[in-house]
Design a protein around this motif. Sequence first.
Motif, PDB file in Angstrom:
ATOM      1  N   SER A  38      35.116   7.180  51.423  1.00 13.30           N
ATOM      2  CA  SER A  38      35.321   8.521  50.884  1.00 13.30           C
ATOM      3  C   SER A  38      34.099   9.395  51.095  1.00 13.30           C
ATOM      4  CB  SER A  38      35.638   8.425  49.387  1.00 13.30           C
ATOM      5  OG  SER A  38      36.825   7.691  49.162  1.00 13.30           O
ATOM      6  N   LEU A  39      34.299  10.701  50.896  1.00 15.39           N
ATOM      7  CA  LEU A  39      33.223  11.669  51.041  1.00 15.39           C
ATOM      8  C   LEU A  39      32.041  11.317  50.141  1.00 15.39           C
ATOM      9  CD1 LEU A  39      32.434  14.493  52.230  1.00 15.39           C
ATOM     10  CD2 LEU A  39      33.353  15.470  50.121  1.00 15.39           C
ATOM     11  N   GLY A  40      30.862  11.193  50.754  1.00 14.36           N
ATOM     12  CA  GLY A  40      29.663  10.925  49.972  1.00 14.36           C
ATOM     13  C   GLY A  40      29.434   9.466  49.619  1.00 14.36           C
TER      14      GLY A  40
ATOM     15  N   PRO B 296      55.728 -10.110  46.244  1.00  9.22           N
ATOM     16  CA  PRO B 296      54.475  -9.460  46.632  1.00  9.22           C
ATOM     17  C   PRO B 296      53.336  -9.805  45.671  1.00  9.22           C
ATOM     18  CG  PRO B 296      56.296  -7.910  46.753  1.00  9.22           C
ATOM     19  CD  PRO B 296      56.821  -9.139  46.072  1.00  9.22           C
ATOM     20  N   PHE B 297      52.158  -9.988  46.209  1.00 13.42           N
ATOM     21  CA  PHE B 297      50.943 -10.220  45.430  1.00 13.42           C
ATOM     22  C   PHE B 297      50.364  -8.847  45.121  1.00 13.42           C
ATOM     23  CE2 PHE B 297      46.465 -11.134  44.760  1.00 13.42           C
ATOM     24  CZ  PHE B 297      46.458 -12.365  44.107  1.00 13.42           C
ATOM     25  N   VAL B 298      50.208  -8.519  43.847  1.00 16.88           N
ATOM     26  CA  VAL B 298      49.793  -7.175  43.444  1.00 16.88           C
ATOM     27  C   VAL B 298      48.355  -7.198  42.941  1.00 16.88           C
ATOM     28  CG1 VAL B 298      50.278  -5.195  41.961  1.00 16.88           C
ATOM     29  CG2 VAL B 298      52.175  -6.559  42.876  1.00 16.88           C
ATOM     30  N   ILE B 299      47.533  -6.337  43.528  1.00 13.74           N
ATOM     31  CA  ILE B 299      46.122  -6.206  43.154  1.00 13.74           C
ATOM     32  C   ILE B 299      45.919  -4.839  42.508  1.00 13.74           C
ATOM     33  CG2 ILE B 299      43.738  -6.126  44.007  1.00 13.74           C
ATOM     34  CD1 ILE B 299      44.776  -7.726  46.484  1.00 13.74           C
ATOM     35  N   GLY B 300      45.336  -4.817  41.315  1.00 10.71           N
ATOM     36  CA  GLY B 300      45.028  -3.565  40.640  1.00 10.71           C
ATOM     37  C   GLY B 300      43.546  -3.241  40.744  1.00 10.71           C
ATOM     38  N   ILE B 301      43.224  -1.981  40.999  1.00 10.61           N
ATOM     39  CA  ILE B 301      41.826  -1.541  41.083  1.00 10.61           C
ATOM     40  C   ILE B 301      41.628  -0.385  40.105  1.00 10.61           C
ATOM     41  CG2 ILE B 301      40.004  -0.582  42.540  1.00 10.61           C
ATOM     42  CD1 ILE B 301      41.298  -1.910  44.924  1.00 10.61           C
TER      43      ILE B 301
ATOM     44  N   VAL C 292      33.651   6.624  41.109  1.00  8.82           N
ATOM     45  CA  VAL C 292      32.978   5.327  41.211  1.00  8.82           C
ATOM     46  C   VAL C 292      33.203   4.656  42.564  1.00  8.82           C
ATOM     47  CG1 VAL C 292      34.812   3.796  40.331  1.00  8.82           C
ATOM     48  CG2 VAL C 292      32.403   3.291  39.819  1.00  8.82           C
ATOM     49  N   GLY C 293      34.207   5.109  43.310  1.00  6.30           N
ATOM     50  CA  GLY C 293      34.457   4.528  44.632  1.00  6.30           C
ATOM     51  C   GLY C 293      35.704   3.682  44.721  1.00  6.30           C
ATOM     52  N   LYS C 294      36.687   3.920  43.845  1.00  5.78           N
ATOM     53  CA  LYS C 294      37.919   3.138  43.866  1.00  5.78           C
ATOM     54  C   LYS C 294      38.674   3.286  45.184  1.00  5.78           C
ATOM     55  CE  LYS C 294      39.851   5.064  40.339  1.00  5.78           C
ATOM     56  NZ  LYS C 294      38.780   6.086  40.198  1.00  5.78           N
ATOM     57  N   SER C 295      38.759   4.534  45.662  1.00  8.63           N
ATOM     58  CA  SER C 295      39.545   4.779  46.876  1.00  8.63           C
ATOM     59  C   SER C 295      38.946   4.071  48.083  1.00  8.63           C
ATOM     60  CB  SER C 295      39.640   6.284  47.148  1.00  8.63           C
ATOM     61  OG  SER C 295      40.340   6.931  46.105  1.00  8.63           O
ATOM     62  N   THR C 296      37.621   4.114  48.217  1.00  5.77           N
ATOM     63  CA  THR C 296      36.971   3.409  49.324  1.00  5.77           C
ATOM     64  C   THR C 296      37.222   1.912  49.224  1.00  5.77           C
ATOM     65  OG1 THR C 296      35.233   5.071  49.581  1.00  5.77           O
ATOM     66  CG2 THR C 296      34.748   2.865  50.383  1.00  5.77           C
ATOM     67  N   THR C 297      37.037   1.354  48.043  1.00  9.31           N
ATOM     68  CA  THR C 297      37.275  -0.085  47.847  1.00  9.31           C
ATOM     69  C   THR C 297      38.706  -0.453  48.204  1.00  9.31           C
ATOM     70  OG1 THR C 297      35.570  -0.328  46.152  1.00  9.31           O
ATOM     71  CG2 THR C 297      37.374  -1.924  46.114  1.00  9.31           C
TER      72      THR C 297
ATOM     73  N   GLU D   1      45.865   1.439  42.925  1.00  2.67           N
ATOM     74  CA  GLU D   1      44.558   1.972  42.526  1.00  2.67           C
ATOM     75  C   GLU D   1      44.734   3.124  41.568  1.00  2.67           C
ATOM     76  OE1 GLU D   1      42.125   5.293  42.779  1.00  2.67           O
ATOM     77  OE2 GLU D   1      42.796   4.991  44.854  1.00  2.67           O
ATOM     78  N   GLY D   2      43.962   3.107  40.463  1.00  2.95           N
ATOM     79  CA  GLY D   2      44.061   4.205  39.511  1.00  2.95           C
ATOM     80  C   GLY D   2      43.088   4.063  38.360  1.00  2.95           C
ATOM     81  N   LEU D   3      42.849   5.162  37.674  1.00  3.54           N
ATOM     82  CA  LEU D   3      41.883   5.193  36.576  1.00  3.54           C
ATOM     83  C   LEU D   3      42.219   4.213  35.466  1.00  3.54           C
ATOM     84  CD1 LEU D   3      41.656   9.084  36.178  1.00  3.54           C
ATOM     85  CD2 LEU D   3      39.886   7.619  37.167  1.00  3.54           C
ATOM     86  N   ASN D   4      43.481   4.229  35.041  1.00  3.10           N
ATOM     87  CA  ASN D   4      43.868   3.541  33.810  1.00  3.10           C
ATOM     88  C   ASN D   4      44.834   2.383  34.023  1.00  3.10           C
ATOM     89  OD1 ASN D   4      42.541   5.097  31.592  1.00  3.10           O
ATOM     90  ND2 ASN D   4      43.636   6.799  32.538  1.00  3.10           N
TER      91      ASN D   4
END
Length: 321
Positions: free
Chosen positions: A45-47, A92-97, A103-108, A203-206
């Motif tokens: 992501s940017l930055g 499906p194997f589901v991974i939550g971030i 903090v960099g969730k999208s990049t991860t 991926e999401g905040l909450n």
Amino acid sequence: MDQLNPPLADPRISPYRTYTKAEWADLRQGMPMTLDVSDLGRLRSLGDPLSIDEVAMVYLPLSRLLSLYVEATQGLHNATQRFLGQTERKMPFVIGIAGSVAVGKSTTARILKTLLARWPSSPQVDLVTTDGFLLPNAVLKAEGLMERKGFPESYDLPSLLAFLSAIKGGEPQVRAPVYSHLVYDVVPGEEVVVDRPDILILEGLNVLQTSRLPKDGKAVPFVSDFFDFSIYIDAPEADLRSWYIDRFMRLRQTAFRDPRSYFARYAEISEEEATKVATGLWERINLVNLTDNILPTRPRADLILGKSGTHGIDTVMLRKL
């Protein structure tokens, strides 16, 4: 860690094993590097100053761990299906971030998606963000929630739970709404189709949020009930604040200059005014959401990636089995 991000627990009683970056890197054990510098430039992501070295030291060992979890979970699923006398369906194997804004969730999420899809077995890996399940701005405005955007009450939770239930049930052609960061709203009529992937990253905040359990013991599904593995990206509040403001200032020179941008009005104000706006948005909205809703979910994660002021990961905490 600062006062807002205290240590999780006395290490003698912690449910986590803590690794330095160097210790974690040793767990790669030959996992091949399948990304190059051009991939990295496209995915971060940017930055976000993520480097190839950090991918090798942190994300490749994590990819190896996830490959073992996926294999074990699929084996357990198949055994359960045989026990029940049912026809085996892909599960499906589901991974939550989870983690704060900036903090960099999208990049991860994008790095993991690419690494996982390049395993020798070439699994199908899809990535969905919870932004698409935000209530439309018209609804948020009508309910007085525009300044609570990103808080748990600003999401269409029943739709998100229905989406995850269908994914976990192995249903084909499951649809999710699409969010535009440019116009700062859900895009009417636009959808992404998820068709029985091997792995889904959400991926999401909450995404690790819970609610008060009812006294009658009736089932209350949480988003995280559908996860096979969860990751929380952690950083001190002072760093998160700095990264958020820095990102806002960078966007003034890029996305905000598009006349379609919801934030286009901030592209022309002075740097001092823009800094005040970004600081106000952080303190009034994002810090409150972090303190009240996001940070309290940190101990629910299977893995915690701890970041330092340079945006680099310096500790990895893995939940003990």
